[in-house]
Write a protein that holds these residues in place. Structure first.
Motif, PDB file in Angstrom:
ATOM      1  N   ILE A  64       0.850  -1.284  -0.078  1.00 46.04           N
ATOM      2  CA  ILE A  64       0.052   0.130  -0.037  1.00 46.04           C
ATOM      3  C   ILE A  64       1.006   1.098   0.089  1.00 46.04           C
ATOM      4  CG2 ILE A  64      -1.911   1.147   1.200  1.00 46.04           C
ATOM      5  CD1 ILE A  64      -2.389  -1.620   2.592  1.00 46.04           C
ATOM      6  N   PRO A  65       0.831   2.037  -1.003  1.00 47.50           N
ATOM      7  CA  PRO A  65       1.685   3.105  -1.278  1.00 47.50           C
ATOM      8  C   PRO A  65       1.751   4.164   0.052  1.00 47.50           C
ATOM      9  CG  PRO A  65       0.857   2.765  -3.407  1.00 47.50           C
ATOM     10  CD  PRO A  65      -0.014   1.834  -2.361  1.00 47.50           C
ATOM     11  N   ALA A  66       0.507   4.423   0.526  1.00 45.23           N
ATOM     12  CA  ALA A  66       0.443   5.381   1.814  1.00 45.23           C
ATOM     13  C   ALA A  66       1.362   4.954   2.845  1.00 45.23           C
ATOM     14  CB  ALA A  66      -1.125   5.488   2.083  1.00 45.23           C
ATOM     15  N   PHE A  67       1.463   3.758   2.977  1.00 45.75           N
ATOM     16  CA  PHE A  67       2.516   3.291   4.341  1.00 45.75           C
ATOM     17  C   PHE A  67       3.953   3.445   4.040  1.00 45.75           C
ATOM     18  CE2 PHE A  67      -1.495   1.098   5.401  1.00 45.75           C
ATOM     19  CZ  PHE A  67      -1.660   1.585   6.877  1.00 45.75           C
ATOM     20  N   HIS A  68       4.189   3.985   2.897  1.00 42.00           N
ATOM     21  CA  HIS A  68       5.656   4.127   2.648  1.00 42.00           C
ATOM     22  C   HIS A  68       6.258   5.687   2.859  1.00 42.00           C
ATOM     23  CE1 HIS A  68       6.596   0.575  -0.057  1.00 42.00           C
ATOM     24  NE2 HIS A  68       5.268   0.545   0.272  1.00 42.00           N
ATOM     25  N   TYR A  69       5.179   6.475   3.398  1.00 40.94           N
ATOM     26  CA  TYR A  69       5.354   7.803   3.563  1.00 40.94           C
ATOM     27  C   TYR A  69       6.049   8.132   5.070  1.00 40.94           C
ATOM     28  CZ  TYR A  69       3.231   9.321  -0.677  1.00 40.94           C
ATOM     29  OH  TYR A  69       3.140   9.422  -2.205  1.00 40.94           O
ATOM     30  N   VAL A  70       7.186   8.833   5.112  1.00 41.13           N
ATOM     31  CA  VAL A  70       7.829   9.280   6.442  1.00 41.13           C
ATOM     32  C   VAL A  70       7.818  10.907   6.602  1.00 41.13           C
ATOM     33  CG1 VAL A  70       8.829   7.082   6.824  1.00 41.13           C
ATOM     34  CG2 VAL A  70      10.071   9.057   5.749  1.00 41.13           C
TER      35      VAL A  70
END
Length: 212
Positions: A64-70
């Motif tokens: 899930i791309p959203a979980f790659h953000y920091v």
């Protein structure tokens, strides 16, 4: 390689700014997860149910791309992937330690490596492995968990930037002819919405149902 996000053109910019104004932008969701096929698979292959579920959750999060953000201070970055960091107990011990390692391609390989690394680890936590590219896992296998809270260091100026998902579950129990457990996930609302948690739950369920 981590990629810096152009926040000026980022489609999430307005939502990110809105929740950045909250003194506590974190929230937690608990849901029931059917693990019947996973229990069967781990017993048939004689691998750890705990390590196997850590593996499947990590794969689901990374899909899930959203979980790659920091968040790093005022900047946002996109990670290539996240790795699991999980609590564990050595046999016969009442004290837990934290194991951090990459997620191998094979679930069986991961379970074997996780067990070996946990047995050999002699410190509470290997700080050299710590980063913001992790997923924190824990398990309370003695109770049917229905909710959970996580500790946070609010004295830190970067406390609101914490972008590491926290996932935990309790023991699995019978639900008719099925087995299920309570699973909680805590996230930063500056980055993650309810739809993304729903996508995680769906991806995890698919991966369990597709087990041979």
């Amino acid at each position: 390689m981590d990629q810096k996000v152009d926040c000026a053109s980022w489609e999430r910019r307005e939502i990110f700014d809105f929740f950045s104004g909250s003194s506590n932008p974190f929230y937690m969701v608990t849901f029931r997860q059917n693990v019947t096929k996973l229990v069967q698979f781990t017993k048939q292959n004689r691998i750890s149910f705990y390590y196997a579920l850590v593996y499947l959750c990590t794969k689901a999060i990374n899909s899930i791309p959203a979980f790659h953000y920091v968040i790093r201070q005022s900047d946002v970055y996109c990670l290539p992937e996240r790795s699991p960091s999980f609590t564990d107990l050595k046999k016969g011990s009442g004290l837990f330690h934290i194991v951090t390692m990459p997620c191998a391609d094979s679930m069986i390989d991961f379970c074997e490596l996780a067990g070996e690394r946990s047995r050999k680890q002699s410190v509470f936590i290997d700080t050299d492995m710590e980063s913001d590219a992790l997923i924190f896992f824990s398990c309370i296998p003695w109770v049917d968990m229905t909710a959970l809270t996580n500790e946070r260091d609010w004295s830190s100026q970067e406390a609101k930037d914490d972008s590491i998902p926290r996932i935990a579950w309790g023991k699995y129990v019978k639900a008719g002819d099925q087995l299920e457990l309570g699973m909680s996930i805590e996230v930063n609302h500056r980055l993650i919405d309810g739809i993304h948690i729903g996508q995680f739950a769906e991806a995890l369920t698919r991966s369990i149902e597709e087990l041979p």
